[in-house]
Design a protein around this motif. Sequence first.
Motif, short mmCIF file in Angstrom:
data_model
loop_
_atom_site.label_atom_id
_atom_site.label_comp_id
_atom_site.label_asym_id
_atom_site.label_seq_id
_atom_site.Cartn_x
_atom_site.Cartn_y
_atom_site.Cartn_z
N GLU A 183 42.60 37.40 41.60
CA GLU A 183 42.37 35.99 41.29
C GLU A 183 41.18 35.83 40.35
O GLU A 183 41.20 35.03 39.41
CB GLU A 183 42.17 35.21 42.59
N ARG A 184 40.12 36.61 40.59
CA ARG A 184 38.94 36.52 39.72
C ARG A 184 39.31 36.88 38.27
O ARG A 184 38.91 36.20 37.33
CB ARG A 184 37.81 37.43 40.22
N ALA A 185 40.09 37.95 38.12
CA ALA A 185 40.47 38.36 36.75
C ALA A 185 41.31 37.27 36.08
O ALA A 185 41.17 37.02 34.87
CB ALA A 185 41.24 39.68 36.80
N ARG A 186 42.14 36.61 36.84
CA ARG A 186 42.93 35.49 36.27
C ARG A 186 42.01 34.37 35.82
O ARG A 186 42.15 33.82 34.73
CB ARG A 186 43.91 34.93 37.32
N ARG A 187 41.04 34.04 36.66
CA ARG A 187 40.13 32.93 36.34
C ARG A 187 39.27 33.26 35.11
O ARG A 187 38.83 32.38 34.39
CB ARG A 187 39.23 32.59 37.54
N LEU A 188 39.06 34.55 34.88
CA LEU A 188 38.29 34.96 33.69
C LEU A 188 39.10 34.76 32.41
O LEU A 188 38.57 34.86 31.31
CB LEU A 188 37.87 36.42 33.81
N GLY A 189 40.40 34.52 32.57
CA GLY A 189 41.23 34.23 31.41
C GLY A 189 42.19 35.33 31.01
O GLY A 189 42.87 35.22 29.99
N ALA A 190 42.26 36.41 31.80
CA ALA A 190 43.19 37.49 31.46
C ALA A 190 44.62 36.96 31.37
O ALA A 190 45.03 36.12 32.16
CB ALA A 190 43.11 38.59 32.51
N ASP A 191 45.36 37.46 30.39
CA ASP A 191 46.76 37.03 30.24
C ASP A 191 47.62 37.59 31.35
O ASP A 191 48.54 36.94 31.83
CB ASP A 191 47.27 37.47 28.87
N GLU A 192 47.36 38.83 31.71
CA GLU A 192 48.07 39.46 32.83
C GLU A 192 47.08 40.31 33.61
O GLU A 192 46.09 40.81 33.04
CB GLU A 192 49.23 40.32 32.35
N VAL A 193 47.36 40.49 34.90
CA VAL A 193 46.48 41.28 35.75
C VAL A 193 47.31 42.31 36.51
O VAL A 193 48.39 41.99 37.04
CB VAL A 193 45.75 40.38 36.78
N VAL A 194 46.83 43.55 36.54
CA VAL A 194 47.48 44.62 37.29
C VAL A 194 46.54 45.08 38.40
O VAL A 194 45.37 45.39 38.12
CB VAL A 194 47.76 45.88 36.43
N ASP A 195 47.05 45.16 39.61
CA ASP A 195 46.28 45.76 40.71
C ASP A 195 46.63 47.25 40.72
O ASP A 195 47.72 47.64 41.15
CB ASP A 195 46.66 45.07 42.02
N ALA A 196 45.69 48.08 40.27
CA ALA A 196 46.00 49.51 40.10
C ALA A 196 46.14 50.23 41.44
O ALA A 196 46.60 51.38 41.47
CB ALA A 196 44.91 50.18 39.27
N SER A 197 45.78 49.57 42.54
CA SER A 197 45.96 50.22 43.84
C SER A 197 47.43 50.20 44.28
O SER A 197 47.83 50.94 45.17
CB SER A 197 45.09 49.57 44.91
N SER A 198 48.22 49.34 43.63
CA SER A 198 49.62 49.25 44.06
C SER A 198 50.61 49.27 42.89
O SER A 198 51.82 49.17 43.10
CB SER A 198 49.83 47.96 44.87
N ALA A 199 50.12 49.38 41.67
CA ALA A 199 51.04 49.35 40.52
C ALA A 199 50.55 50.33 39.45
O ALA A 199 49.38 50.70 39.41
CB ALA A 199 51.10 47.94 39.93
N ASP A 200 51.47 50.72 38.57
CA ASP A 200 51.20 51.70 37.51
C ASP A 200 50.72 50.94 36.26
O ASP A 200 51.51 50.25 35.61
CB ASP A 200 52.50 52.46 37.24
N PHE A 201 49.43 51.08 35.92
CA PHE A 201 48.92 50.29 34.79
C PHE A 201 49.49 50.77 33.46
O PHE A 201 49.56 50.01 32.49
CB PHE A 201 47.39 50.20 34.80
N VAL A 202 49.94 52.02 33.38
CA VAL A 202 50.53 52.50 32.12
C VAL A 202 51.85 51.74 31.86
O VAL A 202 52.09 51.24 30.74
CB VAL A 202 50.79 54.02 32.14
N ALA A 203 52.66 51.64 32.89
CA ALA A 203 53.94 50.91 32.74
C ALA A 203 53.66 49.45 32.36
O ALA A 203 54.36 48.87 31.50
CB ALA A 203 54.73 51.00 34.03
N HIS A 204 52.63 48.85 32.98
CA HIS A 204 52.30 47.46 32.65
C HIS A 204 51.84 47.33 31.22
O HIS A 204 52.15 46.34 30.54
CB HIS A 204 51.22 46.94 33.61
#
Length: 329
Positions: A183-204
């Motif tokens: 949520e913090r990363a979204r509020r900072l204005g990121a277009d998309e956010v990946v939680d690397a503890s549960s998703a593959d950031f390379v694929a994202h």
Amino acid sequence: MGSDASDMRIVCAASGGPEVLVPRELELASPEAGEVRVRHDAIGVNYIDVYLRSGLYPAQAPFTPGFEAAGVVEELGAGVAGLVVGDRVAYAATPAGAYATRRNLAAARLVRLPASVSCAQAACSMLKGLSAHYLLHDSFKAKPGDHLLVHAASGGVGSLLVPWAKRLGARVLAVVGSSAKIERARRLGADEVVDASSADFVAHAKAFTDGRGVDCVYDSVGGATFARSLACLRTRGTLVSFGQSSGAVPPFDVLELAKRSLFLTRPSLWDHVDARDELETRAEDLFRLLADGTLSAEATASWPLVEARAAHEALQSRATTGSILLLPS
Ligand SMILES: NC(=O)c1ccc[n+]([C@@H]2O[C@H](COP(=O)([O-])OP(=O)(O)OC[C@H]3O[C@@H](n4cnc5c(N)ncnc54)[C@H](OP(=O)(O)O)[C@@H]3O)[C@@H](O)[C@H]2O)c1
């Protein structure tokens, strides 16, 4: 005189865990020629402080850690011009020594604070914000439409890097280490956010760019992410490796870069604020964006200076977001 009874500093007694940080009395001489004495109002805690304490970066113990603080000028050494007693000032500078109620340091390393920036805001943003400045303007020049991946996006540097990149017109894929930080990363204005503890950031990163790969990865996590950060890049993309919160980057075969004509840089803030005009220009830009609301530099947590150990434990546990402070009183 230099000190009073309430003066203290934190000493790193030997390389090791947070427990090696111990409070000690402070004896301070009057400032030497070219120096000023600053009474600290707020002290920034940065991951580089962990590297020095742990021994990842060489440091001769015992020493007082800390590279960032803000406060009030109390005394001028001979030959200091452009500052007067009572000025509010801030710095992000070597040598270490900021974890103290007061210190002497070179006047040339200080910038005077505008009325719009509090000492607490300055101590939250000098080291991290000047770093965000050179990372976005020098290490890789972010332009409108560029696709950037930012690791540790909810952390201290990340919380300034993400909105600054958005201000420059880039598209930002933010990577965070837990669902609590999304949520913090979204509020900072990121277009998309990946939680690397549960998703593959390379694929994202690939999905974020229709399969092309991002123009630049800002990687401060180091060992745990370096190889996969390279995999996120487009042909001729740039990896800015500027930290190693997860541990050092392992030895690297430069031929890996040849596979897609990649660029790799491993920059340091100190080489970007050494010249006085560069320091002033970057600080002016930072203060302007704090004043107009583009950037926010409010501490998310603070500890009394005497509890520096607790601040290091929190930072290393990945529990913190944004900037954290030590308060001398
Ligand atoms: N080269 C330079 O000029 C320069 C200047 C300033 C800062 N830096 C670097 O920028 C980075 C951020 O500094 P900061 O002071 O703002 O710290 P920070 O980002 O507030 O804290 C570090 C973050 O790194 C992430 N992380 C990933 N793996 C980790 C692990 N195994 N242990 C601990 N943290 C881990 C965590 O975020 P997640 O949980 O979201 O992954 C953690 O919150 C550091 O690497 C620092 O050295 C470099």
